[in-house]
Design a protein around this motif. Structure first.
Motif, PDB file in Angstrom:
ATOM      1  N   THR A   1      -9.750  -5.227   0.144  1.00 21.66           N
ATOM      2  CA  THR A   1      -9.708  -4.726  -1.239  1.00 21.66           C
ATOM      3  C   THR A   1      -9.876  -3.213  -1.269  1.00 21.66           C
ATOM      4  OG1 THR A   1     -12.107  -5.025  -1.515  1.00 21.66           O
ATOM      5  CG2 THR A   1     -10.669  -6.866  -2.164  1.00 21.66           C
ATOM      6  N   LEU A   2      -9.370  -2.626  -2.356  1.00 24.04           N
ATOM      7  CA  LEU A   2      -9.524  -1.195  -2.610  1.00 24.04           C
ATOM      8  C   LEU A   2     -10.149  -1.017  -3.986  1.00 24.04           C
ATOM      9  CD1 LEU A   2      -6.059   0.225  -1.451  1.00 24.04           C
ATOM     10  CD2 LEU A   2      -8.224   0.437  -0.242  1.00 24.04           C
ATOM     11  N   ASP A   3     -11.256  -0.308  -4.072  1.00 17.91           N
ATOM     12  CA  ASP A   3     -11.890   0.007  -5.356  1.00 17.91           C
ATOM     13  C   ASP A   3     -11.602   1.461  -5.710  1.00 17.91           C
ATOM     14  OD1 ASP A   3     -12.977  -2.496  -5.753  1.00 17.91           O
ATOM     15  OD2 ASP A   3     -14.816  -2.041  -4.656  1.00 17.91           O
ATOM     16  N   PHE A   4     -10.881   1.667  -6.809  1.00 13.09           N
ATOM     17  CA  PHE A   4     -10.517   3.014  -7.243  1.00 13.09           C
ATOM     18  C   PHE A   4     -11.578   3.553  -8.210  1.00 13.09           C
ATOM     19  CE2 PHE A   4      -6.710   2.224  -5.175  1.00 13.09           C
ATOM     20  CZ  PHE A   4      -5.819   3.285  -5.273  1.00 13.09           C
ATOM     21  N   TYR A   5     -11.972   4.809  -8.017  1.00 14.14           N
ATOM     22  CA  TYR A   5     -12.898   5.493  -8.917  1.00 14.14           C
ATOM     23  C   TYR A   5     -12.122   6.626  -9.599  1.00 14.14           C
ATOM     24  CZ  TYR A   5     -16.724   2.900  -6.766  1.00 14.14           C
ATOM     25  OH  TYR A   5     -17.565   1.902  -6.333  1.00 14.14           O
TER      26      TYR A   5
END
Length: 487
Positions: free
Chosen positions: A477-481
């Motif tokens: 997964t990739l969590d974008f901020y």
């Protein structure tokens, strides 16, 4: 009425006939009392154990210069010294700073023991004193360097002992056996296996071994140990003006065999390890294996330790392969691999952006256009006003200002404080706005998929809306901020 002055005190790194900081301050204060100067404690600047050749290394000196340049006027009228050589041992810097202080800040620089007249003859005498001080400093440095070089050529030990050694009184350099065993392990692993610096560092850290300072091993520490000839009984001395041995095409060294250095690894083992290092880090086809800048560089973070994923490039069969890996994992400090190829990472990033640009609402952080936080700026400004308030009170109590002057100054400070607080109120935080973020994401996405845009343009585009991307390899997964800058 006494004038306010600052005191600058410096004690050098080398032994010479100079007074201690306390003795210098006592001389300066005695002279100031006689000649009508008052020195508040907040204007005493001390650089202890620092050479006067370069101003950039003297933090209190630079702090003093910064205060002298305060607008509209410097808080002190003069800088008092024990001797002119305390101010600087570099005539060029001395002239620049003195000229700036005297002509632009109306701050005089006065030696309490080397008095000069206020005419051209006084200026000439001061220049002669500065030139003599600089000549002494240069000559001393050359003598020390010459002595250390001769000492190295004779094979004498003259530096902090490397990992695996210590210095004992009467015995000189001796082996620290538990550290030496680690050094032997490093050389054997590197010379006899396919383990690299990163793998060796991780292996040592898993075993619980520590560096001399008690920290974890890093890849660069392993490389330094492999390259250090002390372990085979040789001493290495940097010799900038000679041509004896070149390391990494950058620095020149004297390397001599010394009977004073006990041997930890054989010369044959040391040579085999360094032959491997030389072969593996030689540029291939004119293209060195090194870090390669990518438009995702610095943005993607490891979900395990939070470090950035660094970028590496490899060339095989005329093809380029770009890979990402946790920076701390490569140094042996993170135990979870986050390795991923560019071919896999880029589609993941583009897919997330494509999904987010179709959403009506996206959680994001609001970042103001200015670099500094407004509250931090306000705190600094209010602190300065408090310092000024303390100073004018001291001036009144010491008879420097009259009661009327004290009241007027205090009134001005209060008006300035009220103005700052009103300005701060106008910069109160607003709620985060993300309604226009999907549109911005769409514009960034178009740039990222375009073959006409350079990697620099792509990096600038994604950095305009993305603060960081956290990559979790295990869950894929990739969590974008995201963030929005204030207009």
């Amino acid at each position: 009425m006494k004038k306010i002055a600052a005191a600058y005190i410096r004690v050098s790194t080398h032994m010479q006939e100079e007074l201690s900081p306390d003795a210098q301050l006592r001389c300066i204060r005695d002279w100031g009392n006689v000649h009508g100067y008052y020195i508040p404690d907040e204007y005493i600047f001390i650089d202890n154990g620092i050479s006067g050749r370069k101003a950039k290394k003297r933090h209190d000196f630079l702090r003093m210069i910064g205060l002298a340049k305060t607008k509209p006027a410097s808080p002190f009228e003069a800088i008092l010294l024990w001797k002119f050589n305390r101010f600087a041992r570099n005539q060029e810097e001395s002239i620049v700073y003195k000229s700036m202080l005297r002509k632009k800040c109306n701050v005089d620089v006065i030696s309490t023991t080397q008095q000069t007249t206020k005419d051209i003859y006084g200026d000439l005498i001061e220049r002669i004193i500065e030139w003599t001080d600089e000549f002494y400093s240069i000559q001393l440095g050359e003598d020390v360097f010459r002595g250390m070089t001769e000492n190295a050529l004779r094979g004498n030990f003259q530096a902090s002992p490397a990992f695996g050694y210590k210095v004992e009184k009467g015995l000189g350099l001796v082996i620290v056996e538990d550290q030496a065993n680690i050094v032997r392990m490093i050389f054997n692993l590197y010379a006899n296996t396919r383990m690299g610096f990163y793998e060796i560092a991780r292996h040592l850290n898993r075993l619980g071994y520590k560096t001399k300072k008690g920290g974890a091993f890093e890849a660069r520490a392993i490389r330094y140990i492999i390259q250090n000839p002390i372990y085979k009984g040789y001493l290495r001395w940097n010799y900038a003006n000679g041509t004896t041995h070149v390391v990494n095409d950058e620095s020149e060294w004297i390397i001599v065999k010394s009977p004073l250095v006990p041997i930890i690894v054989s010369e044959e083992l040391w040579d085999r390890a360094n032959e491997r290092l030389k072969n593996e880090y030689r540029p291939k086809n004119g293209k060195p294996v090194t870090k390669h800048r990518h438009w995702l560089s610095g943005l993607v973070k490891c979900s395990s330790c939070g470090a950035s994923l660094s970028t590496s490039v490899q060339y095989r069969h005329d093809r380029t392969y770009i890979n990402f890996q946790c920076y701390k994992y490569l140094k042996g400090k993170c135990i979870v691999s986050h390795g991923i190829s560019e071919k896999k990472l880029v589609p993941l990033v583009l897919n997330v952006l494509k999904e987010d640009m179709s959403k009506s609402y996206i959680e994001c952080e609001r970042i103001e256009k200015v670099v500094e936080n407004q509250q931090d700026i306000l705190d600094v400004q209010l602190k300065r006003l408090a310092t000024r308030e303390t100073r004018i009170k001291e001036a009144y109590l010491n008879g420097i200002d009259s009661l009327a002057e004290y009241k007027a100054n205090k009134e001005d400070i209060q008006k300035e404080r009220e103005f700052l607080l009103q300005q701060s109120q106008n910069h109160s935080d607003e709620e985060n706005k993300s309604s226009d973020l999907p549109g911005k994401i769409r514009g960034v996405y178009d740039i990222l998929i375009s073959d006409q845009c350079s990697k620099d343009e792509k990096q600038a585009a994604i950095r305009s809306i993305v603060k960081k991307i956290v990559f979790d390899k295990e869950n894929k997964t990739l969590d974008f901020y995201y963030y929005i800058k204030e207009d």
